[in-house]
Motif scaffolding. Structure first.
Motif, PDB file in Angstrom:
ATOM      1  N   LEU A 249      10.947  41.917  12.675  1.00 24.28           N
ATOM      2  CA  LEU A 249      10.723  40.590  12.108  1.00 24.28           C
ATOM      3  C   LEU A 249      10.099  40.688  10.722  1.00 24.28           C
ATOM      4  CD1 LEU A 249      10.535  37.495  12.280  1.00 24.28           C
ATOM      5  CD2 LEU A 249       8.374  37.782  13.540  1.00 24.28           C
ATOM      6  N   ALA A 250       9.085  41.531  10.585  1.00 24.06           N
ATOM      7  CA  ALA A 250       8.438  41.702   9.285  1.00 24.06           C
ATOM      8  C   ALA A 250       9.428  42.220   8.239  1.00 24.06           C
ATOM      9  CB  ALA A 250       7.254  42.658   9.416  1.00 24.06           C
ATOM     10  N   ALA A 251      10.326  43.117   8.649  1.00 19.76           N
ATOM     11  CA  ALA A 251      11.312  43.665   7.714  1.00 19.76           C
ATOM     12  C   ALA A 251      12.288  42.585   7.248  1.00 19.76           C
ATOM     13  CB  ALA A 251      12.071  44.809   8.374  1.00 19.76           C
ATOM     14  N   ILE A 252      12.706  41.703   8.162  1.00 24.40           N
ATOM     15  CA  ILE A 252      13.589  40.595   7.781  1.00 24.40           C
ATOM     16  C   ILE A 252      12.913  39.718   6.734  1.00 24.40           C
ATOM     17  CG2 ILE A 252      14.637  38.456   8.608  1.00 24.40           C
ATOM     18  CD1 ILE A 252      15.126  39.918  11.282  1.00 24.40           C
ATOM     19  N   LEU A 253      11.656  39.415   6.956  1.00 25.79           N
ATOM     20  CA  LEU A 253      10.917  38.583   6.011  1.00 25.79           C
ATOM     21  C   LEU A 253      10.712  39.295   4.680  1.00 25.79           C
ATOM     22  CD1 LEU A 253       8.300  37.281   8.558  1.00 25.79           C
ATOM     23  CD2 LEU A 253      10.191  35.959   7.600  1.00 25.79           C
ATOM     24  N   ALA A 254      10.399  40.584   4.740  1.00 23.77           N
ATOM     25  CA  ALA A 254      10.148  41.347   3.515  1.00 23.77           C
ATOM     26  C   ALA A 254      11.393  41.446   2.644  1.00 23.77           C
ATOM     27  CB  ALA A 254       9.632  42.743   3.857  1.00 23.77           C
ATOM     28  N   ASP A 255      12.570  41.379   3.253  1.00 20.27           N
ATOM     29  CA  ASP A 255      13.799  41.405   2.462  1.00 20.27           C
ATOM     30  C   ASP A 255      13.872  40.238   1.490  1.00 20.27           C
ATOM     31  OD1 ASP A 255      14.790  43.731   3.527  1.00 20.27           O
ATOM     32  OD2 ASP A 255      16.071  42.751   5.018  1.00 20.27           O
ATOM     33  N   GLY A 256      13.171  39.162   1.815  1.00 25.18           N
ATOM     34  CA  GLY A 256      13.182  37.991   0.936  1.00 25.18           C
ATOM     35  C   GLY A 256      12.126  37.992  -0.142  1.00 25.18           C
ATOM     36  N   PHE A 257      11.211  38.952  -0.097  1.00 21.46           N
ATOM     37  CA  PHE A 257      10.127  38.952  -1.075  1.00 21.46           C
ATOM     38  C   PHE A 257      10.643  39.015  -2.508  1.00 21.46           C
ATOM     39  CE2 PHE A 257       6.777  41.020   1.952  1.00 21.46           C
ATOM     40  CZ  PHE A 257       6.789  39.872   2.711  1.00 21.46           C
ATOM     41  N   GLY A 258      11.639  39.868  -2.734  1.00 22.80           N
ATOM     42  CA  GLY A 258      12.109  40.101  -4.094  1.00 22.80           C
ATOM     43  C   GLY A 258      12.960  38.977  -4.657  1.00 22.80           C
ATOM     44  N   TYR A 259      13.319  37.988  -3.812  1.00 16.07           N
ATOM     45  CA  TYR A 259      14.186  36.903  -4.287  1.00 16.07           C
ATOM     46  C   TYR A 259      13.400  35.674  -4.720  1.00 16.07           C
ATOM     47  CZ  TYR A 259      17.863  39.706  -2.212  1.00 16.07           C
ATOM     48  OH  TYR A 259      18.728  40.733  -1.920  1.00 16.07           O
ATOM     49  N   LEU A 260      12.083  35.746  -4.635  1.00 13.10           N
ATOM     50  CA  LEU A 260      11.264  34.634  -5.054  1.00 13.10           C
ATOM     51  C   LEU A 260      11.158  34.579  -6.569  1.00 13.10           C
ATOM     52  CD1 LEU A 260       8.319  34.952  -2.512  1.00 13.10           C
ATOM     53  CD2 LEU A 260      10.046  33.158  -2.546  1.00 13.10           C
ATOM     54  N   MET A 261      11.085  33.368  -7.097  1.00 14.13           N
ATOM     55  CA  MET A 261      10.836  33.194  -8.523  1.00 14.13           C
ATOM     56  C   MET A 261       9.339  33.327  -8.765  1.00 14.13           C
ATOM     57  SD  MET A 261      13.696  32.808 -10.044  1.00 14.13           S
ATOM     58  CE  MET A 261      13.204  32.139 -11.625  1.00 14.13           C
ATOM     59  N   PRO A 262       8.902  34.210  -9.645  1.00 11.69           N
ATOM     60  CA  PRO A 262       7.474  34.344  -9.916  1.00 11.69           C
ATOM     61  C   PRO A 262       6.866  33.001 -10.340  1.00 11.69           C
ATOM     62  CG  PRO A 262       8.700  36.120 -10.946  1.00 11.69           C
ATOM     63  CD  PRO A 262       9.712  35.130 -10.462  1.00 11.69           C
ATOM     64  N   GLY A 263       5.685  32.719  -9.786  1.00 14.52           N
ATOM     65  CA  GLY A 263       4.945  31.555 -10.220  1.00 14.52           C
ATOM     66  C   GLY A 263       5.407  30.245  -9.624  1.00 14.52           C
ATOM     67  N   VAL A 264       6.442  30.233  -8.776  1.00  8.11           N
ATOM     68  CA  VAL A 264       6.953  28.985  -8.216  1.00  8.11           C
ATOM     69  C   VAL A 264       6.081  28.540  -7.047  1.00  8.11           C
ATOM     70  CG1 VAL A 264       8.884  27.887  -7.064  1.00  8.11           C
ATOM     71  CG2 VAL A 264       9.302  29.487  -8.915  1.00  8.11           C
TER      72      VAL A 264
END
Length: 264
Positions: A249-264
């Motif tokens: 579960l943590a790995a699935i969530l971590a896959d999305g970390f890099g797709y966030l826009m900084p500062g949003v």
């Protein structure tokens, strides 16, 4: 993936007793064991939530309301609020590297903890934490839930292998969509927590396929006697299979970390 800005995860279900708080606690413990990010779990249940009990035992600690009140007092004094991590940490509990924001245990006070308070708590925690996990209440109508959904990057909906719990999980996704958060449903993760070693009358493969028609990711967490007792969680006493499921579960969530826009 590295965290480009504070990543906010909401764990929810409109049905109680399905393992929502256990999932929040285990996800926080998993992140704190396997990543160097600064992680915190927040109990946003307005009805005397048990997250702190599951992680810290019956230890008396400040609550998330204490954190918000301290922030508001500091803002009135300096216009900026609580400035540094030590000032914020004093209103939190700690287990290992994981920080814990406890809920109010007085039902009357807890009911008054609403959207504005939750949003303030999120603003404070974003200053010092990389991963913020919210254990939400079971209702969709209380104002703290509005604040939770507005401050969420990824949604986890928890279900148990029972017909009523399955229907409530699907209803939760429908409610989130109806409230204008279709993007959270599109990326949601359903966690099926096994509350018995041998479920009767449920086809788990068919159940998983059903939820995959509603959202992209489904994680099945095996029955674990240590977690099922409802006592204080000792991560090292949780079975390897269950720890592995939460790591997935943590790995699935971590896959999305890099797709966030900084500062949003």
């Amino acid at each position: 993936m590295p965290v480009v800005r504070p990543y906010r995860i909401a764990v929810t279900s409109i049905k109680g007793g399905v393992g929502k708080t256990t999932t929040s606690a285990m996800l926080g413990l998993t992140f704190s064991r396997h990543r160097a990010d600064r992680s915190v779990v927040v109990d946003a249940n307005p009805h005397a939530g048990t997250l702190a009990d599951r992680l810290l035992g019956e230890r008396v600690i400040p609550t998330v309301r204490d954190l918000v009140n301290a922030e508001l007092r500091k803002r009135a004094y300096n216009g900026r609020g609580l400035p540094e991590a030590p000032h914020i940490h004093q209103y939190l509990g700690q287990v290992g590297q994981l920080m814990v924001a406890a809920s109010e245990q007085s039902a009357d006070v807890g009911e008054a903890f609403g959207e504005l308070h939750y949003s303030t708590a999120q603003e404070v925690l974003r200053r010092v934490f990389d991963i913020i996990i919210t254990d939400s209440g079971t209702g969709m109508k209380h104002s703290a839930m509005r604040g939770t959904l507005a401050a969420t990057d990824r949604l986890i909906v928890v279900a148990a292998p029972r017909f009523d719990a399955v229907r409530r999980a699907a209803k939760t996704l429908d409610e989130v969509h109806a409230r204008g958060y279709a993007h959270l449903v599109r990326d949601a993760v359903v966690v099926i927590t096994m509350d018995t070693a041998n479920p009767v009358g449920i086809n788990l493969a068919a159940l998983t396929d059903y939820f995959r028609q509603l959202c992209p990711s489904v994680v099945q967490v095996p029955y674990d006697e240590h977690l099922y007792t409802g006592g204080t969680i000792d991560y090292d006493r949780v079975s390897a299979a269950t720890r592995g499921a939460y790591l997935d579960l943590a790995a699935i969530l971590a896959d999305g970390f890099g797709y966030l826009m900084p500062g949003v």
